[in-house]
Motif scaffolding. Structure first.
Motif, short mmCIF file in Angstrom:
data_model
loop_
_atom_site.label_atom_id
_atom_site.label_comp_id
_atom_site.label_asym_id
_atom_site.label_seq_id
_atom_site.Cartn_x
_atom_site.Cartn_y
_atom_site.Cartn_z
N LYS A 96 -63.14 92.58 -13.96
CA LYS A 96 -61.87 93.06 -13.84
C LYS A 96 -61.10 92.91 -15.43
O LYS A 96 -60.29 92.38 -15.51
CB LYS A 96 -60.93 92.20 -12.97
N ARG A 97 -61.88 93.79 -16.23
CA ARG A 97 -61.06 93.97 -17.38
C ARG A 97 -60.42 95.43 -17.37
O ARG A 97 -61.11 96.48 -17.15
CB ARG A 97 -62.20 93.71 -18.59
N PHE A 98 -59.13 95.60 -17.87
CA PHE A 98 -58.48 96.90 -18.15
C PHE A 98 -57.83 96.70 -19.30
O PHE A 98 -56.59 95.95 -19.35
CB PHE A 98 -57.75 97.15 -16.83
N HIS A 99 -58.13 97.14 -20.29
CA HIS A 99 -57.20 97.11 -21.77
C HIS A 99 -57.06 98.34 -22.30
O HIS A 99 -57.96 99.30 -22.35
CB HIS A 99 -58.40 96.28 -22.73
N ARG A 100 -55.67 98.65 -22.91
CA ARG A 100 -55.55 99.71 -23.54
C ARG A 100 -55.18 99.40 -24.89
O ARG A 100 -54.35 98.46 -25.05
CB ARG A 100 -54.26 100.55 -22.73
N PHE A 101 -55.87 100.14 -25.70
CA PHE A 101 -55.44 99.88 -27.24
C PHE A 101 -54.78 100.91 -27.57
O PHE A 101 -54.78 102.23 -27.53
CB PHE A 101 -56.64 99.88 -28.15
N LEU A 102 -53.50 100.60 -28.20
CA LEU A 102 -52.25 101.44 -28.88
C LEU A 102 -52.28 101.30 -30.22
O LEU A 102 -51.43 100.50 -30.54
CB LEU A 102 -51.20 101.31 -28.07
N LEU A 103 -53.26 101.78 -30.92
CA LEU A 103 -53.32 101.40 -32.47
C LEU A 103 -52.52 102.60 -33.10
O LEU A 103 -52.50 103.81 -32.90
CB LEU A 103 -54.78 101.41 -32.94
N MET A 104 -51.80 102.12 -33.93
CA MET A 104 -50.72 102.98 -34.80
C MET A 104 -51.04 103.12 -36.13
O MET A 104 -51.75 102.29 -36.96
CB MET A 104 -49.29 102.19 -34.51
N GLU A 105 -50.74 104.22 -37.01
CA GLU A 105 -50.88 104.64 -38.32
C GLU A 105 -50.08 103.39 -38.99
O GLU A 105 -48.97 102.91 -38.55
CB GLU A 105 -50.55 105.84 -38.58
#
Length: 128
Positions: A38-47
């Protein structure tokens, strides 16, 4: 239900997404008993410059854990402790360069697999 959002600077973290995901998932599984699958990861990588955090290094990372309500104060503290005791050192982060936020909402506020979250049959406990 648990979803994790990871905010950081792209130049620092982009090539480390898999490692970050693995260590965060181990912390959630250990602290909350979440099943391994049950892995649900969102990466919100910014400049560079898009994540403004005075007095933090370029490696500053924010982890938001979005989940159903129901976990105890002790369970939340255990997860936060795992983030600082296990995740931060593993990633080489100082305590000042990691922030963790647990955001809860009731299951009826979620829509998952075509149904309301309060009608969803989970294979794990939320009330830990």
């Amino acid at each position: 239900m648990v979803q994790v959002k990871i905010y950081g600077t792209r130049t620092v973290w982009e090539m480390k997404r898999e490692v970050i995901s693995d260590v965060i998932h181990r912390a959630v599984v250990g602290a909350w008993g979440l099943p391994e699958d049950k892995r649900f990861h969102r990466f919100l990588l910014m400049e560079d410059g898009d994540l403004v955090a005075p007095q933090r290094s370029d490696a500053y990372l924010v982890i938001e854990v979005v989940c159903f309500t129901g976990r105890s104060r002790e369970a939340k503290r255990a997860l936060i402790a795992a983030m600082f005791d296990d995740v931060a050192p593993f990633l080489g982060l100082a305590a000042d360069d990691l922030e963790v936020v647990i955001l809860e909402s009731p299951p009826e506020s979620w829509g998952i697999r075509g149904t309301s979250g309060d009608e969803l049959a989970l294979g794990y406990r939320v009330d830990v």
